[in-house]
Design a protein around this motif. Structure first.
Motif, PDB file in Angstrom:
ATOM      1  N   LEU A  17       6.569 -49.091 -19.199  1.00 41.27           N
ATOM      2  CA  LEU A  17       7.372 -50.239 -18.776  1.00 41.27           C
ATOM      3  C   LEU A  17       7.798 -50.094 -17.316  1.00 41.27           C
ATOM      4  O   LEU A  17       7.716 -51.056 -16.540  1.00 41.27           O
ATOM      5  CB  LEU A  17       8.591 -50.381 -19.689  1.00 41.27           C
ATOM      6  CG  LEU A  17       9.568 -51.511 -19.390  1.00 41.27           C
ATOM      7  CD1 LEU A  17       8.877 -52.868 -19.403  1.00 41.27           C
ATOM      8  CD2 LEU A  17      10.717 -51.478 -20.394  1.00 41.27           C
ATOM      9  N   ALA A  20       5.008 -50.942 -15.210  1.00 40.12           N
ATOM     10  CA  ALA A  20       4.757 -52.385 -15.237  1.00 40.12           C
ATOM     11  C   ALA A  20       5.679 -53.164 -14.301  1.00 40.12           C
ATOM     12  O   ALA A  20       5.311 -54.252 -13.841  1.00 40.12           O
ATOM     13  CB  ALA A  20       4.890 -52.916 -16.662  1.00 40.12           C
ATOM     14  N   ARG A  56      15.534 -53.946 -22.410  1.00 40.82           N
ATOM     15  CA  ARG A  56      15.436 -55.415 -22.414  1.00 40.82           C
ATOM     16  C   ARG A  56      15.341 -55.964 -21.003  1.00 40.82           C
ATOM     17  O   ARG A  56      14.544 -56.864 -20.732  1.00 40.82           O
ATOM     18  CB  ARG A  56      16.642 -56.032 -23.124  1.00 40.82           C
ATOM     19  CG  ARG A  56      16.629 -55.834 -24.626  1.00 40.82           C
ATOM     20  CD  ARG A  56      17.831 -56.478 -25.294  1.00 40.82           C
ATOM     21  NE  ARG A  56      19.051 -55.944 -24.702  1.00 40.82           N
ATOM     22  CZ  ARG A  56      20.175 -56.621 -24.546  1.00 40.82           C
ATOM     23  NH1 ARG A  56      20.271 -57.853 -24.928  1.00 40.82           N
ATOM     24  NH2 ARG A  56      21.233 -56.054 -24.003  1.00 40.82           N
ATOM     25  N   GLU A  59      11.931 -55.296 -19.563  1.00 35.02           N
ATOM     26  CA  GLU A  59      10.913 -56.110 -20.233  1.00 35.02           C
ATOM     27  C   GLU A  59      10.943 -57.548 -19.725  1.00 35.02           C
ATOM     28  O   GLU A  59       9.889 -58.177 -19.591  1.00 35.02           O
ATOM     29  CB  GLU A  59      11.074 -56.047 -21.751  1.00 35.02           C
ATOM     30  CG  GLU A  59      10.600 -54.725 -22.320  1.00 35.02           C
ATOM     31  CD  GLU A  59      10.615 -54.654 -23.827  1.00 35.02           C
ATOM     32  OE1 GLU A  59       9.874 -53.814 -24.370  1.00 35.02           O
ATOM     33  OE2 GLU A  59      11.363 -55.426 -24.470  1.00 35.02           O
ATOM     34  N   ALA A  62       9.204 -57.370 -16.389  1.00 33.52           N
ATOM     35  CA  ALA A  62       7.761 -57.168 -16.576  1.00 33.52           C
ATOM     36  C   ALA A  62       7.095 -58.362 -17.253  1.00 33.52           C
ATOM     37  O   ALA A  62       5.889 -58.564 -17.112  1.00 33.52           O
ATOM     38  CB  ALA A  62       7.512 -55.908 -17.401  1.00 33.52           C
ATOM     39  N   GLY A  63       7.880 -59.126 -18.002  1.00 34.41           N
ATOM     40  CA  GLY A  63       7.304 -60.234 -18.757  1.00 34.41           C
ATOM     41  C   GLY A  63       6.494 -59.764 -19.954  1.00 34.41           C
ATOM     42  O   GLY A  63       5.632 -60.483 -20.452  1.00 34.41           O
ATOM     43  N   ARG A  64       6.792 -58.546 -20.406  1.00 30.34           N
ATOM     44  CA  ARG A  64       6.057 -57.958 -21.534  1.00 30.34           C
ATOM     45  C   ARG A  64       7.021 -57.165 -22.407  1.00 30.34           C
ATOM     46  O   ARG A  64       7.933 -56.527 -21.907  1.00 30.34           O
ATOM     47  CB  ARG A  64       4.965 -57.012 -21.023  1.00 30.34           C
ATOM     48  CG  ARG A  64       3.916 -57.716 -20.187  1.00 30.34           C
ATOM     49  CD  ARG A  64       2.932 -56.772 -19.533  1.00 30.34           C
ATOM     50  NE  ARG A  64       2.296 -55.896 -20.498  1.00 30.34           N
ATOM     51  CZ  ARG A  64       1.757 -54.726 -20.170  1.00 30.34           C
ATOM     52  NH1 ARG A  64       1.785 -54.294 -18.929  1.00 30.34           N
ATOM     53  NH2 ARG A  64       1.184 -53.978 -21.086  1.00 30.34           N
ATOM     54  N   THR A  65       6.796 -57.173 -23.699  1.00 34.30           N
ATOM     55  CA  THR A  65       7.641 -56.428 -24.639  1.00 34.30           C
ATOM     56  C   THR A  65       6.984 -55.094 -24.987  1.00 34.30           C
ATOM     57  O   THR A  65       6.603 -54.843 -26.118  1.00 34.30           O
ATOM     58  CB  THR A  65       7.898 -57.245 -25.918  1.00 34.30           C
ATOM     59  OG1 THR A  65       6.632 -57.583 -26.496  1.00 34.30           O
ATOM     60  CG2 THR A  65       8.697 -58.496 -25.629  1.00 34.30           C
ATOM     61  N   ILE A  66       6.884 -54.248 -24.012  1.00 37.05           N
ATOM     62  CA  ILE A  66       6.185 -52.974 -24.177  1.00 37.05           C
ATOM     63  C   ILE A  66       6.903 -52.062 -25.168  1.00 37.05           C
ATOM     64  O   ILE A  66       6.282 -51.518 -26.081  1.00 37.05           O
ATOM     65  CB  ILE A  66       6.012 -52.282 -22.809  1.00 37.05           C
ATOM     66  CG1 ILE A  66       5.072 -53.117 -21.925  1.00 37.05           C
ATOM     67  CG2 ILE A  66       5.497 -50.856 -22.970  1.00 37.05           C
ATOM     68  CD1 ILE A  66       4.993 -52.662 -20.483  1.00 37.05           C
ATOM     69  N   GLY A  69       8.334 -54.451 -28.469  1.00 37.73           N
ATOM     70  CA  GLY A  69       7.200 -54.904 -29.274  1.00 37.73           C
ATOM     71  C   GLY A  69       6.669 -53.791 -30.162  1.00 37.73           C
ATOM     72  O   GLY A  69       6.381 -53.995 -31.346  1.00 37.73           O
ATOM     73  N   SER A  82      -3.723 -51.126 -30.370  1.00 37.98           N
ATOM     74  CA  SER A  82      -4.105 -51.186 -28.967  1.00 37.98           C
ATOM     75  C   SER A  82      -4.405 -49.797 -28.415  1.00 37.98           C
ATOM     76  O   SER A  82      -3.979 -48.781 -28.969  1.00 37.98           O
ATOM     77  CB  SER A  82      -2.994 -51.829 -28.142  1.00 37.98           C
ATOM     78  OG  SER A  82      -1.890 -50.956 -28.053  1.00 37.98           O
ATOM     79  N   SER A  84      -3.161 -48.702 -25.754  1.00 37.27           N
ATOM     80  CA  SER A  84      -1.867 -48.169 -25.307  1.00 37.27           C
ATOM     81  C   SER A  84      -1.157 -47.439 -26.436  1.00 37.27           C
ATOM     82  O   SER A  84      -0.588 -46.367 -26.232  1.00 37.27           O
ATOM     83  CB  SER A  84      -0.973 -49.291 -24.786  1.00 37.27           C
ATOM     84  OG  SER A  84      -1.535 -49.883 -23.647  1.00 37.27           O
TER      85      SER A  84
END
Length: 144
Positions: A17, A20, A56, A59, A62-66, A69, A82, A84
């Motif tokens: 994250l 990212a 949070r 994230e 980053a625009g991603r819920t690494i 998620g 994945s 990852s």
């Protein structure tokens, strides 16, 4: 089956994250902490973990819920498929083996129980790396 993420897994995901959002300096700016503090939060040699609010916030940047998620998938008992997730699993297993080796050698003596624990941990790590290798073999060019 629902599972709790290991600290090493959370730290590995947090490091992804941080990458990212542009690295430790950028993450530090967003979090209002030093880049050294950001590094401590994903360091396996430091007991501190990133907080939920920190995760949070990054994230959103980053625009991603690494991290969250992966947490949701773990709670739901879903198998993460994945590359990852496979990397995180292998890093987590390998870091566990490393910690056990360190603990085993800390007092200058190795007992049978410690040796057995290291052997079991390295078998788990080997299996995780084998799964990672299999996942990497299926990668195809194109969208992730």
């Amino acid at each position: 089956m629902s599972r709790l993420q290991e600290t090493q897994e959370v730290k590995a995901l947090f490091k992804m994250l941080v990458t990212a959002v542009g690295g430790v300096e950028a993450a530090g700016v967003h979090l209002g902490v030093s880049h050294q503090r950001v590094s401590q939060l994903y360091s396996l040699s430091n007991e501190d973990e990133p907080g939920y609010r920190q995760i949070r916030l990054l994230e959103v940047v980053a625009g991603r819920t690494i991290v969250t998620g992966a947490h949701v998938k773990a709670v739901r008992g879903e198998e993460a498929d994945s590359i990852s997730a496979a990397v995180v699993e292998s890093v987590s297993a390998t870091s566990t083996a490393l910690r056990l080796v360190h603990d085993m050698d800390a007092d200058g003596q190795r007992d049978q129980g410690e040796i057995l624990a290291v052997r079991q941990a390295t078998t788990i790590a080997r299996d995780a790396v084998t799964r990672l290798e299999a996942k990497a073999a299926t990668l195809q060019p194109g969208a992730a």
